[in-house]
Design a protein around this motif. Structure first.
Motif, short mmCIF file in Angstrom:
data_model
loop_
_atom_site.label_atom_id
_atom_site.label_comp_id
_atom_site.label_asym_id
_atom_site.label_seq_id
_atom_site.Cartn_x
_atom_site.Cartn_y
_atom_site.Cartn_z
N PHE A 145 0.92 -1.28 0.00
CA PHE A 145 0.03 -0.02 -0.02
C PHE A 145 0.80 1.25 0.12
CE2 PHE A 145 -2.76 -3.25 1.97
CZ PHE A 145 -3.80 -3.40 1.33
N GLY A 146 2.13 1.12 0.31
CA GLY A 146 3.04 2.44 0.09
C GLY A 146 2.83 3.12 1.32
N ASP A 147 3.27 4.60 1.28
CA ASP A 147 3.30 5.50 2.56
C ASP A 147 2.01 5.71 3.36
OD1 ASP A 147 5.98 5.60 1.54
OD2 ASP A 147 5.27 7.84 0.40
N ILE A 148 0.79 5.44 2.56
CA ILE A 148 -0.47 5.46 3.34
C ILE A 148 -0.39 4.75 4.48
CG2 ILE A 148 -1.66 3.69 2.14
CD1 ILE A 148 -4.15 5.26 2.20
N ILE A 149 0.46 3.55 4.76
CA ILE A 149 0.21 2.91 6.00
C ILE A 149 0.89 3.88 7.03
CG2 ILE A 149 1.22 0.95 7.11
CD1 ILE A 149 -0.81 0.48 4.97
N SER A 150 1.89 4.51 6.95
CA SER A 150 2.65 5.23 7.77
C SER A 150 1.48 6.34 8.11
CB SER A 150 3.80 5.94 7.39
OG SER A 150 4.92 4.90 7.12
N LYS A 151 0.80 7.00 7.27
CA LYS A 151 -0.29 8.10 7.52
C LYS A 151 -1.33 7.46 8.21
CE LYS A 151 0.91 10.51 3.26
NZ LYS A 151 0.54 10.96 2.24
N MET A 152 -1.88 6.21 8.15
CA MET A 152 -2.75 5.59 8.83
C MET A 152 -2.44 5.38 10.32
SD MET A 152 -4.09 2.57 6.25
CE MET A 152 -4.75 1.54 7.66
N ARG A 153 -1.09 4.97 10.51
CA ARG A 153 -0.77 4.69 12.00
C ARG A 153 -0.41 5.98 12.77
NH1 ARG A 153 0.77 -0.03 13.42
NH2 ARG A 153 2.32 0.69 15.08
N GLU A 154 -0.18 7.13 11.97
CA GLU A 154 0.24 8.53 12.46
C GLU A 154 -1.26 8.98 13.05
OE1 GLU A 154 2.24 10.54 9.71
OE2 GLU A 154 4.15 9.50 10.10
N ALA A 155 -2.30 8.80 12.29
CA ALA A 155 -3.82 9.31 12.46
C ALA A 155 -4.25 8.48 13.52
CB ALA A 155 -4.34 9.12 11.31
N ALA A 156 -3.85 7.46 13.89
CA ALA A 156 -4.72 6.46 14.97
C ALA A 156 -4.62 7.29 16.22
CB ALA A 156 -4.09 5.09 14.95
N THR A 157 -5.94 7.11 16.88
CA THR A 157 -5.90 7.64 18.24
C THR A 157 -5.30 6.64 19.06
OG1 THR A 157 -8.01 6.98 18.35
CG2 THR A 157 -7.92 9.24 17.72
N ASN A 159 -6.38 5.06 21.45
CA ASN A 159 -7.31 4.04 21.80
C ASN A 159 -7.81 3.02 21.00
OD1 ASN A 159 -9.22 5.70 20.63
ND2 ASN A 159 -10.87 5.20 21.78
N LEU A 160 -7.26 3.42 19.79
CA LEU A 160 -7.28 2.41 18.32
C LEU A 160 -6.16 2.09 17.85
CD1 LEU A 160 -10.22 4.20 16.69
CD2 LEU A 160 -10.18 2.16 17.92
N MET A 161 -4.95 2.20 18.55
CA MET A 161 -3.78 1.98 18.21
C MET A 161 -3.41 0.57 18.06
SD MET A 161 -1.20 3.45 16.67
CE MET A 161 -0.07 2.61 15.55
N HIS A 162 -4.20 -0.13 18.77
CA HIS A 162 -4.06 -1.71 19.03
C HIS A 162 -4.60 -2.44 17.66
CE1 HIS A 162 -8.03 -0.93 20.47
NE2 HIS A 162 -8.22 -2.18 20.03
N ILE A 163 -5.60 -1.58 16.97
CA ILE A 163 -6.23 -2.01 15.83
C ILE A 163 -5.16 -2.18 14.73
CG2 ILE A 163 -7.96 -1.90 13.99
CD1 ILE A 163 -9.29 -3.01 16.41
N GLN A 164 -4.48 -0.87 14.51
CA GLN A 164 -3.42 -0.80 13.63
C GLN A 164 -2.35 -1.90 13.85
OE1 GLN A 164 -3.46 1.29 11.07
NE2 GLN A 164 -5.63 1.80 11.53
N ASP A 165 -1.91 -1.99 15.01
CA ASP A 165 -0.85 -3.21 15.56
C ASP A 165 -1.41 -4.40 15.00
OD1 ASP A 165 0.73 -1.11 16.39
OD2 ASP A 165 0.29 -1.56 18.49
N TYR A 166 -2.66 -4.84 15.06
CA TYR A 166 -3.14 -6.28 14.73
C TYR A 166 -3.17 -6.26 13.23
CZ TYR A 166 -5.41 -6.64 19.33
OH TYR A 166 -5.60 -6.72 20.67
#
Length: 252
Positions: A145-157, A159-166
């Motif tokens: 997916f490219g750079d969008i993954i870094s942006k998704m992780r940076e934007a995660a609050t 209380n939802l960071m665990h979803i990005q980690d999963y």
């Protein structure tokens, strides 16, 4: 050959010399089914029979149409897919349809394997361990997916960071990093699985883009979704095609 002859030839290739049981009770319906699926859809687009049967397998798993899934496990073997490829395709469903439905599909696969004296368990295809599954999963996400993954992780609050980690460790680390199927195949199957679920247009669009990045062109995506049509119906097929057309324009 016309579509009637094509359907007979393709059915025999996939399932052998038997006659579908529905011919005894619903012959008109079985003719419509066989001639459309095996006389038309199987010949539409640029997919080979191995790709088509893997797609069929995961869509049937997503739909939990288990008797038909069991029949197509035999067909996957008949077109030359290996037990490893078959198992990996079903495993790939787990992040999208959940463990219970995936286990139901695995049980059907195992029944066919046992009947054909295919030894279980199949050899392990894992390439990660507890120490690197997140790191390798994240790397695979970025590859797709490219750079969008870094942006998704940076934007995660928080209380939802665990979803990005999963997503990174489980979905991509535990499954996408496995051997047995290449990345292009896994991403194509994922698109078909999500399209079959319905109501996942946002994720379908993301995986259309992922497919483009790993080298599956628009015609391949349309061929794959067209192959899903007999198993998931027109509404979900048209929704998926609309997503493809929105993400990949005709001149791209």
């Amino acid at each position: 050959m016309d579509r009637v002859e094509k359907s007979k030839e393709k059915y025999k290739q996939l399932f052998g010399n038997g006659v579908p049981a529905a011919y005894a009770t619903d012959p008109d319906f079985q003719d419509i089914l066989s001639r459309f699926i095996f006389g038309e859809v199987f010949y539409q687009g640029d997919l080979d029979d191995k790709q088509r049967e893997l797609i069929t397998l995961v869509v049937l798993a997503a739909n939990q149409t288990l008797p038909q899934l069991k029949a197509h496990v035999g067909a996957t073997l008949n077109v030359g897919l290996t037990p490893v490829e078959i198992k990996e395709a079903v495993y790939q469903c787990a992040p999208y349809i959940g463990f219970p439905k995936t286990l139901n599909a695995i049980n059907e696969v195992n029944e066919v394997f046992k009947a054909k004296n295919i030894a279980l368990p199949i050899e392990s295809q894992k390439t990660v361990d507890e120490g690197n599954r997140f790191e390798k999963g994240l790397a695979t996400q970025v590859e797709i997916f490219g750079d969008i993954i870094s942006k998704m992780r940076e934007a995660a609050t928080a209380n939802l960071m665990h979803i990005q980690d999963y997503l990174s460790a489980f979905c991509f680390g535990d499954f996408y990093t496995r051997e047995g199927l290449d990345l292009k195949t896994r991403e194509l199957l994922t698109l078909c699985i999500i399209s079959a679920i319905g109501g996942c247009e946002s994720q379908v669009k993301s995986h259309v883009l992922g497919n483009k990045y790993v080298g599956n062109d628009k015609e391949t995506l349309i061929s794959a979704i067209t192959h899903c049509l007999p198993y998931m119906g027109f509404p979900r097929t048209l929704n998926a095609i609309s997503c493809i057309n929105e993400v990949i324009l005709e001149n791209q």
